[in-house]
Design an enzyme around this catalytic site. Structure first.
Site, PDB file in Angstrom:
ATOM      1  N   ASP A  67     -33.153 -42.254 -36.037  1.00 22.95           N
ATOM      2  CA  ASP A  67     -33.614 -43.292 -36.951  1.00 22.95           C
ATOM      3  C   ASP A  67     -32.462 -44.028 -37.618  1.00 22.95           C
ATOM      4  OD1 ASP A  67     -32.730 -41.211 -38.658  1.00 22.95           O
ATOM      5  OD2 ASP A  67     -34.759 -40.515 -39.009  1.00 22.95           O
ATOM      6  N   HIS A 137     -41.529 -34.185 -43.444  1.00 29.77           N
ATOM      7  CA  HIS A 137     -41.379 -35.244 -42.446  1.00 29.77           C
ATOM      8  C   HIS A 137     -40.321 -34.875 -41.414  1.00 29.77           C
ATOM      9  CE1 HIS A 137     -38.197 -37.240 -45.211  1.00 29.77           C
ATOM     10  NE2 HIS A 137     -37.561 -36.978 -44.098  1.00 29.77           N
TER      11      HIS A 137
END
Length: 240
Positions: A67, A137
């Site tokens: 990411d 997460h």
């Protein structure tokens, strides 16, 4: 799921690095999935040390990252591109073009499609390094009633923004969106290595280890579906 409880952060980093090093020795052309944040820094230091000592080489290796923040300049010292160069890429022998992070100067899905194409061409990774958020997460796949399969632009939760604000001058400087691999891509690796350190990760680890339910409100719960997962945790993260 293999759970390895370690004495402290350094012990966790060393044991995880040993597993990665053994895989690089076995397959010099290894395909790596890399992560950012505080959890893998010690692992990367151990890999750099092993490279400096000639134990391993990254000359034939390739990597992709999970990411990146949306709208952040790659040269910004809080970008994940900068993080990877500072902690690993500038210190080992990756060939030019052998490493890749997602990039989105704005919140436009076209950048997700571009990264999906790159990941499809890259193929299955041998190892994917992961951290875990306090809210469970993985990458920036936040707890929700649904999770994305492929790369997407994600609005960061208030909890994640608050947790990441320690890296910025103030909370208002933290980007509000990120571009992140989806869950299918996160899991497209032969081996997953999850790192968790500190009491603030205890609740997420406890739920991962103890709860039998798989649900998108705890993205990390999907790790139990993967056939080859190593969870390296220190005492604080495991016992609270």
């Amino acid at each position: 799921m293999n759970i390895i409880v370690c004495k402290d952060y350094d012990d966790m980093s060393g044991k995880a690095a040993d597993l990665v090093i053994s895989n690089i020795k076995e397959k010099p052309q290894i395909k790596l999935g890399l992560a950012t944040g505080s959890s893998p820094i010690g692992l990367y230091k151990n890999l750099v040390k092993a490279s400096d000592e000639g134990e391993i080489s990254f000359r034939y290796a390739k990597s992709v990252n999970l990411d990146e923040y949306v709208g952040i300049d790659p040269n910004n010292d809080q970008s994940y591109q900068y993080f990877m160069k500072d902690n690993l890429f500038d210190h080992v022998s990756f060939n030019k073009g052998a490493t890749k992070l997602p990039f989105a100067p704005e919140a436009d899905e076209k950048y997700c499609k571009e990264y999906d194409k790159y990941l499809d061409d890259f193929g299955q990774r041998d190892i994917q390094i992961l951290g875990i958020g306090e809210n469970g997460h993985l990458a920036f796949n936040e707890p929700s009633d649904k999770l994305n399969r492929r790369t997407s632009i994600i609005k960061l939760s208030d909890d994640t923004i608050k947790a990441n604000s320690r890296f910025f001058e103030s909370e208002k400087d933290v980007p509000t969106h990120a571009i992140s691999m989806g869950m299918a891509d996160v899991f497209n690796a032969k081996t997953l290595i999850l790192l968790a350190s500190g009491k603030n990760k205890h609740e997420a680890i406890r739920r991962l280890v103890e709860e039998d339910t798989i649900y998108p409100e705890l993205p990390a719960s999907f790790l139990t579906l993967h056939p080859n997962v190593y969870v390296f945790v220190d005492e604080d993260a495991y016992r609270g």
